[in-house]
Design a protein around this motif. Structure first.
Motif, PDB file in Angstrom:
ATOM      1  N   GLU A   1      52.334  57.126  78.135  1.00 36.77           N
ATOM      2  CA  GLU A   1      53.149  58.304  78.420  1.00 36.77           C
ATOM      3  C   GLU A   1      53.581  58.999  77.146  1.00 36.77           C
ATOM      4  OE1 GLU A   1      56.754  57.246  80.472  1.00 36.77           O
ATOM      5  OE2 GLU A   1      57.558  56.128  78.784  1.00 36.77           O
ATOM      6  N   PHE A   2      53.787  60.290  77.288  1.00 36.92           N
ATOM      7  CA  PHE A   2      54.239  61.132  76.181  1.00 36.92           C
ATOM      8  C   PHE A   2      55.677  60.804  75.827  1.00 36.92           C
ATOM      9  CE2 PHE A   2      54.795  64.795  73.597  1.00 36.92           C
ATOM     10  CZ  PHE A   2      56.014  65.366  73.934  1.00 36.92           C
ATOM     11  N   VAL A   3      55.960  60.780  74.513  1.00 42.19           N
ATOM     12  CA  VAL A   3      57.316  60.553  74.038  1.00 42.19           C
ATOM     13  C   VAL A   3      57.863  61.796  73.325  1.00 42.19           C
ATOM     14  CG1 VAL A   3      58.781  59.192  72.498  1.00 42.19           C
ATOM     15  CG2 VAL A   3      56.937  58.076  73.799  1.00 42.19           C
ATOM     16  N   ALA A   4      57.154  62.250  72.306  1.00 47.08           N
ATOM     17  CA  ALA A   4      57.617  63.397  71.523  1.00 47.08           C
ATOM     18  C   ALA A   4      56.455  63.967  70.728  1.00 47.08           C
ATOM     19  CB  ALA A   4      58.741  62.983  70.574  1.00 47.08           C
ATOM     20  N   SER A   5      56.566  65.249  70.367  1.00 46.14           N
ATOM     21  CA  SER A   5      55.528  65.857  69.539  1.00 46.14           C
ATOM     22  C   SER A   5      56.145  66.882  68.609  1.00 46.14           C
ATOM     23  CB  SER A   5      54.445  66.517  70.398  1.00 46.14           C
ATOM     24  OG  SER A   5      54.949  67.636  71.080  1.00 46.14           O
ATOM     25  N   ILE A   6      55.404  67.200  67.550  1.00 50.58           N
ATOM     26  CA  ILE A   6      55.853  68.171  66.557  1.00 50.58           C
ATOM     27  C   ILE A   6      54.652  68.938  66.034  1.00 50.58           C
ATOM     28  CG2 ILE A   6      55.718  66.454  64.685  1.00 50.58           C
ATOM     29  CD1 ILE A   6      58.208  67.866  63.450  1.00 50.58           C
ATOM     30  N   SER A   7      54.827  70.236  65.902  1.00 51.45           N
ATOM     31  CA  SER A   7      53.776  71.071  65.334  1.00 51.45           C
ATOM     32  C   SER A   7      53.787  70.929  63.821  1.00 51.45           C
ATOM     33  CB  SER A   7      54.006  72.543  65.715  1.00 51.45           C
ATOM     34  OG  SER A   7      53.218  73.390  64.908  1.00 51.45           O
ATOM     35  N   TRP A   8      52.614  70.626  63.251  1.00 51.50           N
ATOM     36  CA  TRP A   8      52.576  70.517  61.797  1.00 51.50           C
ATOM     37  C   TRP A   8      52.839  71.868  61.152  1.00 51.50           C
ATOM     38  CZ3 TRP A   8      52.356  65.953  59.396  1.00 51.50           C
ATOM     39  CH2 TRP A   8      52.229  65.972  58.010  1.00 51.50           C
ATOM     40  N   PHE A   9      52.480  72.949  61.843  1.00 52.34           N
ATOM     41  CA  PHE A   9      52.583  74.284  61.266  1.00 52.34           C
ATOM     42  C   PHE A   9      54.036  74.753  61.171  1.00 52.34           C
ATOM     43  CE2 PHE A   9      51.477  78.436  60.076  1.00 52.34           C
ATOM     44  CZ  PHE A   9      52.129  79.343  60.886  1.00 52.34           C
ATOM     45  N   ASP A  10      54.761  74.676  62.315  1.00 49.87           N
ATOM     46  CA  ASP A  10      56.112  75.249  62.304  1.00 49.87           C
ATOM     47  C   ASP A  10      57.200  74.259  62.700  1.00 49.87           C
ATOM     48  OD1 ASP A  10      55.780  77.073  65.485  1.00 49.87           O
ATOM     49  OD2 ASP A  10      55.760  74.935  65.000  1.00 49.87           O
ATOM     50  N   SER A  11      56.814  72.985  62.842  1.00 59.96           N
ATOM     51  CA  SER A  11      57.769  71.901  63.150  1.00 59.96           C
ATOM     52  C   SER A  11      58.443  72.045  64.508  1.00 59.96           C
ATOM     53  CB  SER A  11      58.833  71.771  62.054  1.00 59.96           C
ATOM     54  OG  SER A  11      58.221  71.442  60.823  1.00 59.96           O
ATOM     55  N   ALA A  12      57.878  72.838  65.405  1.00 59.12           N
ATOM     56  CA  ALA A  12      58.429  72.917  66.761  1.00 59.12           C
ATOM     57  C   ALA A  12      58.287  71.555  67.437  1.00 59.12           C
ATOM     58  CB  ALA A  12      57.688  73.971  67.572  1.00 59.12           C
TER      59      ALA A  12
ATOM     60  N   SER B   1      46.679  72.964  61.926  1.00 61.88           N
ATOM     61  CA  SER B   1      46.096  73.255  63.230  1.00 61.88           C
ATOM     62  C   SER B   1      46.443  72.193  64.276  1.00 61.88           C
ATOM     63  CB  SER B   1      44.569  73.350  63.117  1.00 61.88           C
ATOM     64  OG  SER B   1      44.183  74.353  62.195  1.00 61.88           O
ATOM     65  N   TYR B   2      47.150  71.168  63.877  1.00 62.40           N
ATOM     66  CA  TYR B   2      47.386  70.027  64.763  1.00 62.40           C
ATOM     67  C   TYR B   2      48.828  69.957  65.259  1.00 62.40           C
ATOM     68  CZ  TYR B   2      42.877  68.084  63.436  1.00 62.40           C
ATOM     69  OH  TYR B   2      41.543  67.885  63.242  1.00 62.40           O
ATOM     70  N   ARG B   3      48.935  69.367  66.429  1.00 61.62           N
ATOM     71  CA  ARG B   3      50.240  68.932  66.940  1.00 61.62           C
ATOM     72  C   ARG B   3      50.224  67.414  66.864  1.00 61.62           C
ATOM     73  NH1 ARG B   3      54.755  70.052  69.483  1.00 61.62           N
ATOM     74  NH2 ARG B   3      54.337  72.280  69.244  1.00 61.62           N
ATOM     75  N   LEU B   4      51.205  66.856  66.170  1.00 62.16           N
ATOM     76  CA  LEU B   4      51.309  65.413  66.009  1.00 62.16           C
ATOM     77  C   LEU B   4      52.313  64.872  67.017  1.00 62.16           C
ATOM     78  CD1 LEU B   4      49.607  64.260  63.641  1.00 62.16           C
ATOM     79  CD2 LEU B   4      50.316  66.614  63.225  1.00 62.16           C
ATOM     80  N   GLY B   5      52.070  63.670  67.461  1.00 63.65           N
ATOM     81  CA  GLY B   5      52.978  63.168  68.488  1.00 63.65           C
ATOM     82  C   GLY B   5      53.033  61.654  68.576  1.00 63.65           C
ATOM     83  N   TRP B   6      53.938  61.210  69.437  1.00 67.21           N
ATOM     84  CA  TRP B   6      54.078  59.791  69.763  1.00 67.21           C
ATOM     85  C   TRP B   6      53.941  59.614  71.269  1.00 67.21           C
ATOM     86  CZ3 TRP B   6      54.333  56.079  66.091  1.00 67.21           C
ATOM     87  CH2 TRP B   6      54.687  56.459  64.791  1.00 67.21           C
ATOM     88  N   PHE B   7      53.184  58.609  71.636  1.00 68.56           N
ATOM     89  CA  PHE B   7      53.056  58.181  73.015  1.00 68.56           C
ATOM     90  C   PHE B   7      53.412  56.700  73.060  1.00 68.56           C
ATOM     91  CE2 PHE B   7      50.712  61.606  75.296  1.00 68.56           C
ATOM     92  CZ  PHE B   7      50.544  62.472  74.236  1.00 68.56           C
TER      93      PHE B   7
END
Length: 120
Positions: free
Chosen positions: A45-56, A30-36
């Motif tokens: 600031e936002f750097v990058a993110s990835i969906s745990w579910f589908d790796s988008a 259910s989470y989107r993981l990311g780096w700031f």
């Protein structure tokens, strides 16, 4: 959700560095993981993110083509591979986990930061 970031350090411009963030918790799909990141005197600031579910994945324009975010489901870990580092990448890097449960506001969890210093 708990997050533990690691892998920061001091490198030269043009070098590479790989950050890791160990994630613990339930229902990670259910989470989107990311780096700031947050540089001295600047806002986070936002750097990058990835969906745990589908790796988008999504990237900030400033790091596209140089940084790669990925995850290892077996290890419950996300990574940020940083190539061709520049002095402007110097910052404290934070990993995050965001969950959206409509109609409520998104909830964000933060890990502790890891310092990345790029010298030219």
């Amino acid at each position: 959700v708990q997050l533990q970031a690691s892998g920061g350090g001091e490198v030269q411009a043009g070098d590479s560095l790989k950050l890791s963030c160990a994630v613990s918790g339930r229902n990670l799909d259910s989470y989107r993981l990311g780096w700031f990141r947050q540089a001295p005197g600047k806002e986070r600031e936002f750097v990058a993110s990835i969906s745990w579910f589908d790796s988008a994945t999504y990237y900030a324009d400033s790091v596209k083509g140089r940084f790669t975010i990925s995850k290892d489901g077996a290890k419950n870990t996300i990574y940020l591979q940083m190539d061709d580092l520049r002095s402007e990448d110097t910052a404290i890097y934070y990993c995050s986990a965001e969950i959206v449960i409509i109609p409520f506001k998104p909830k964000v969890y933060w890990g502790q930061g890891t310092q990345v210093t790029v010298s030219s």
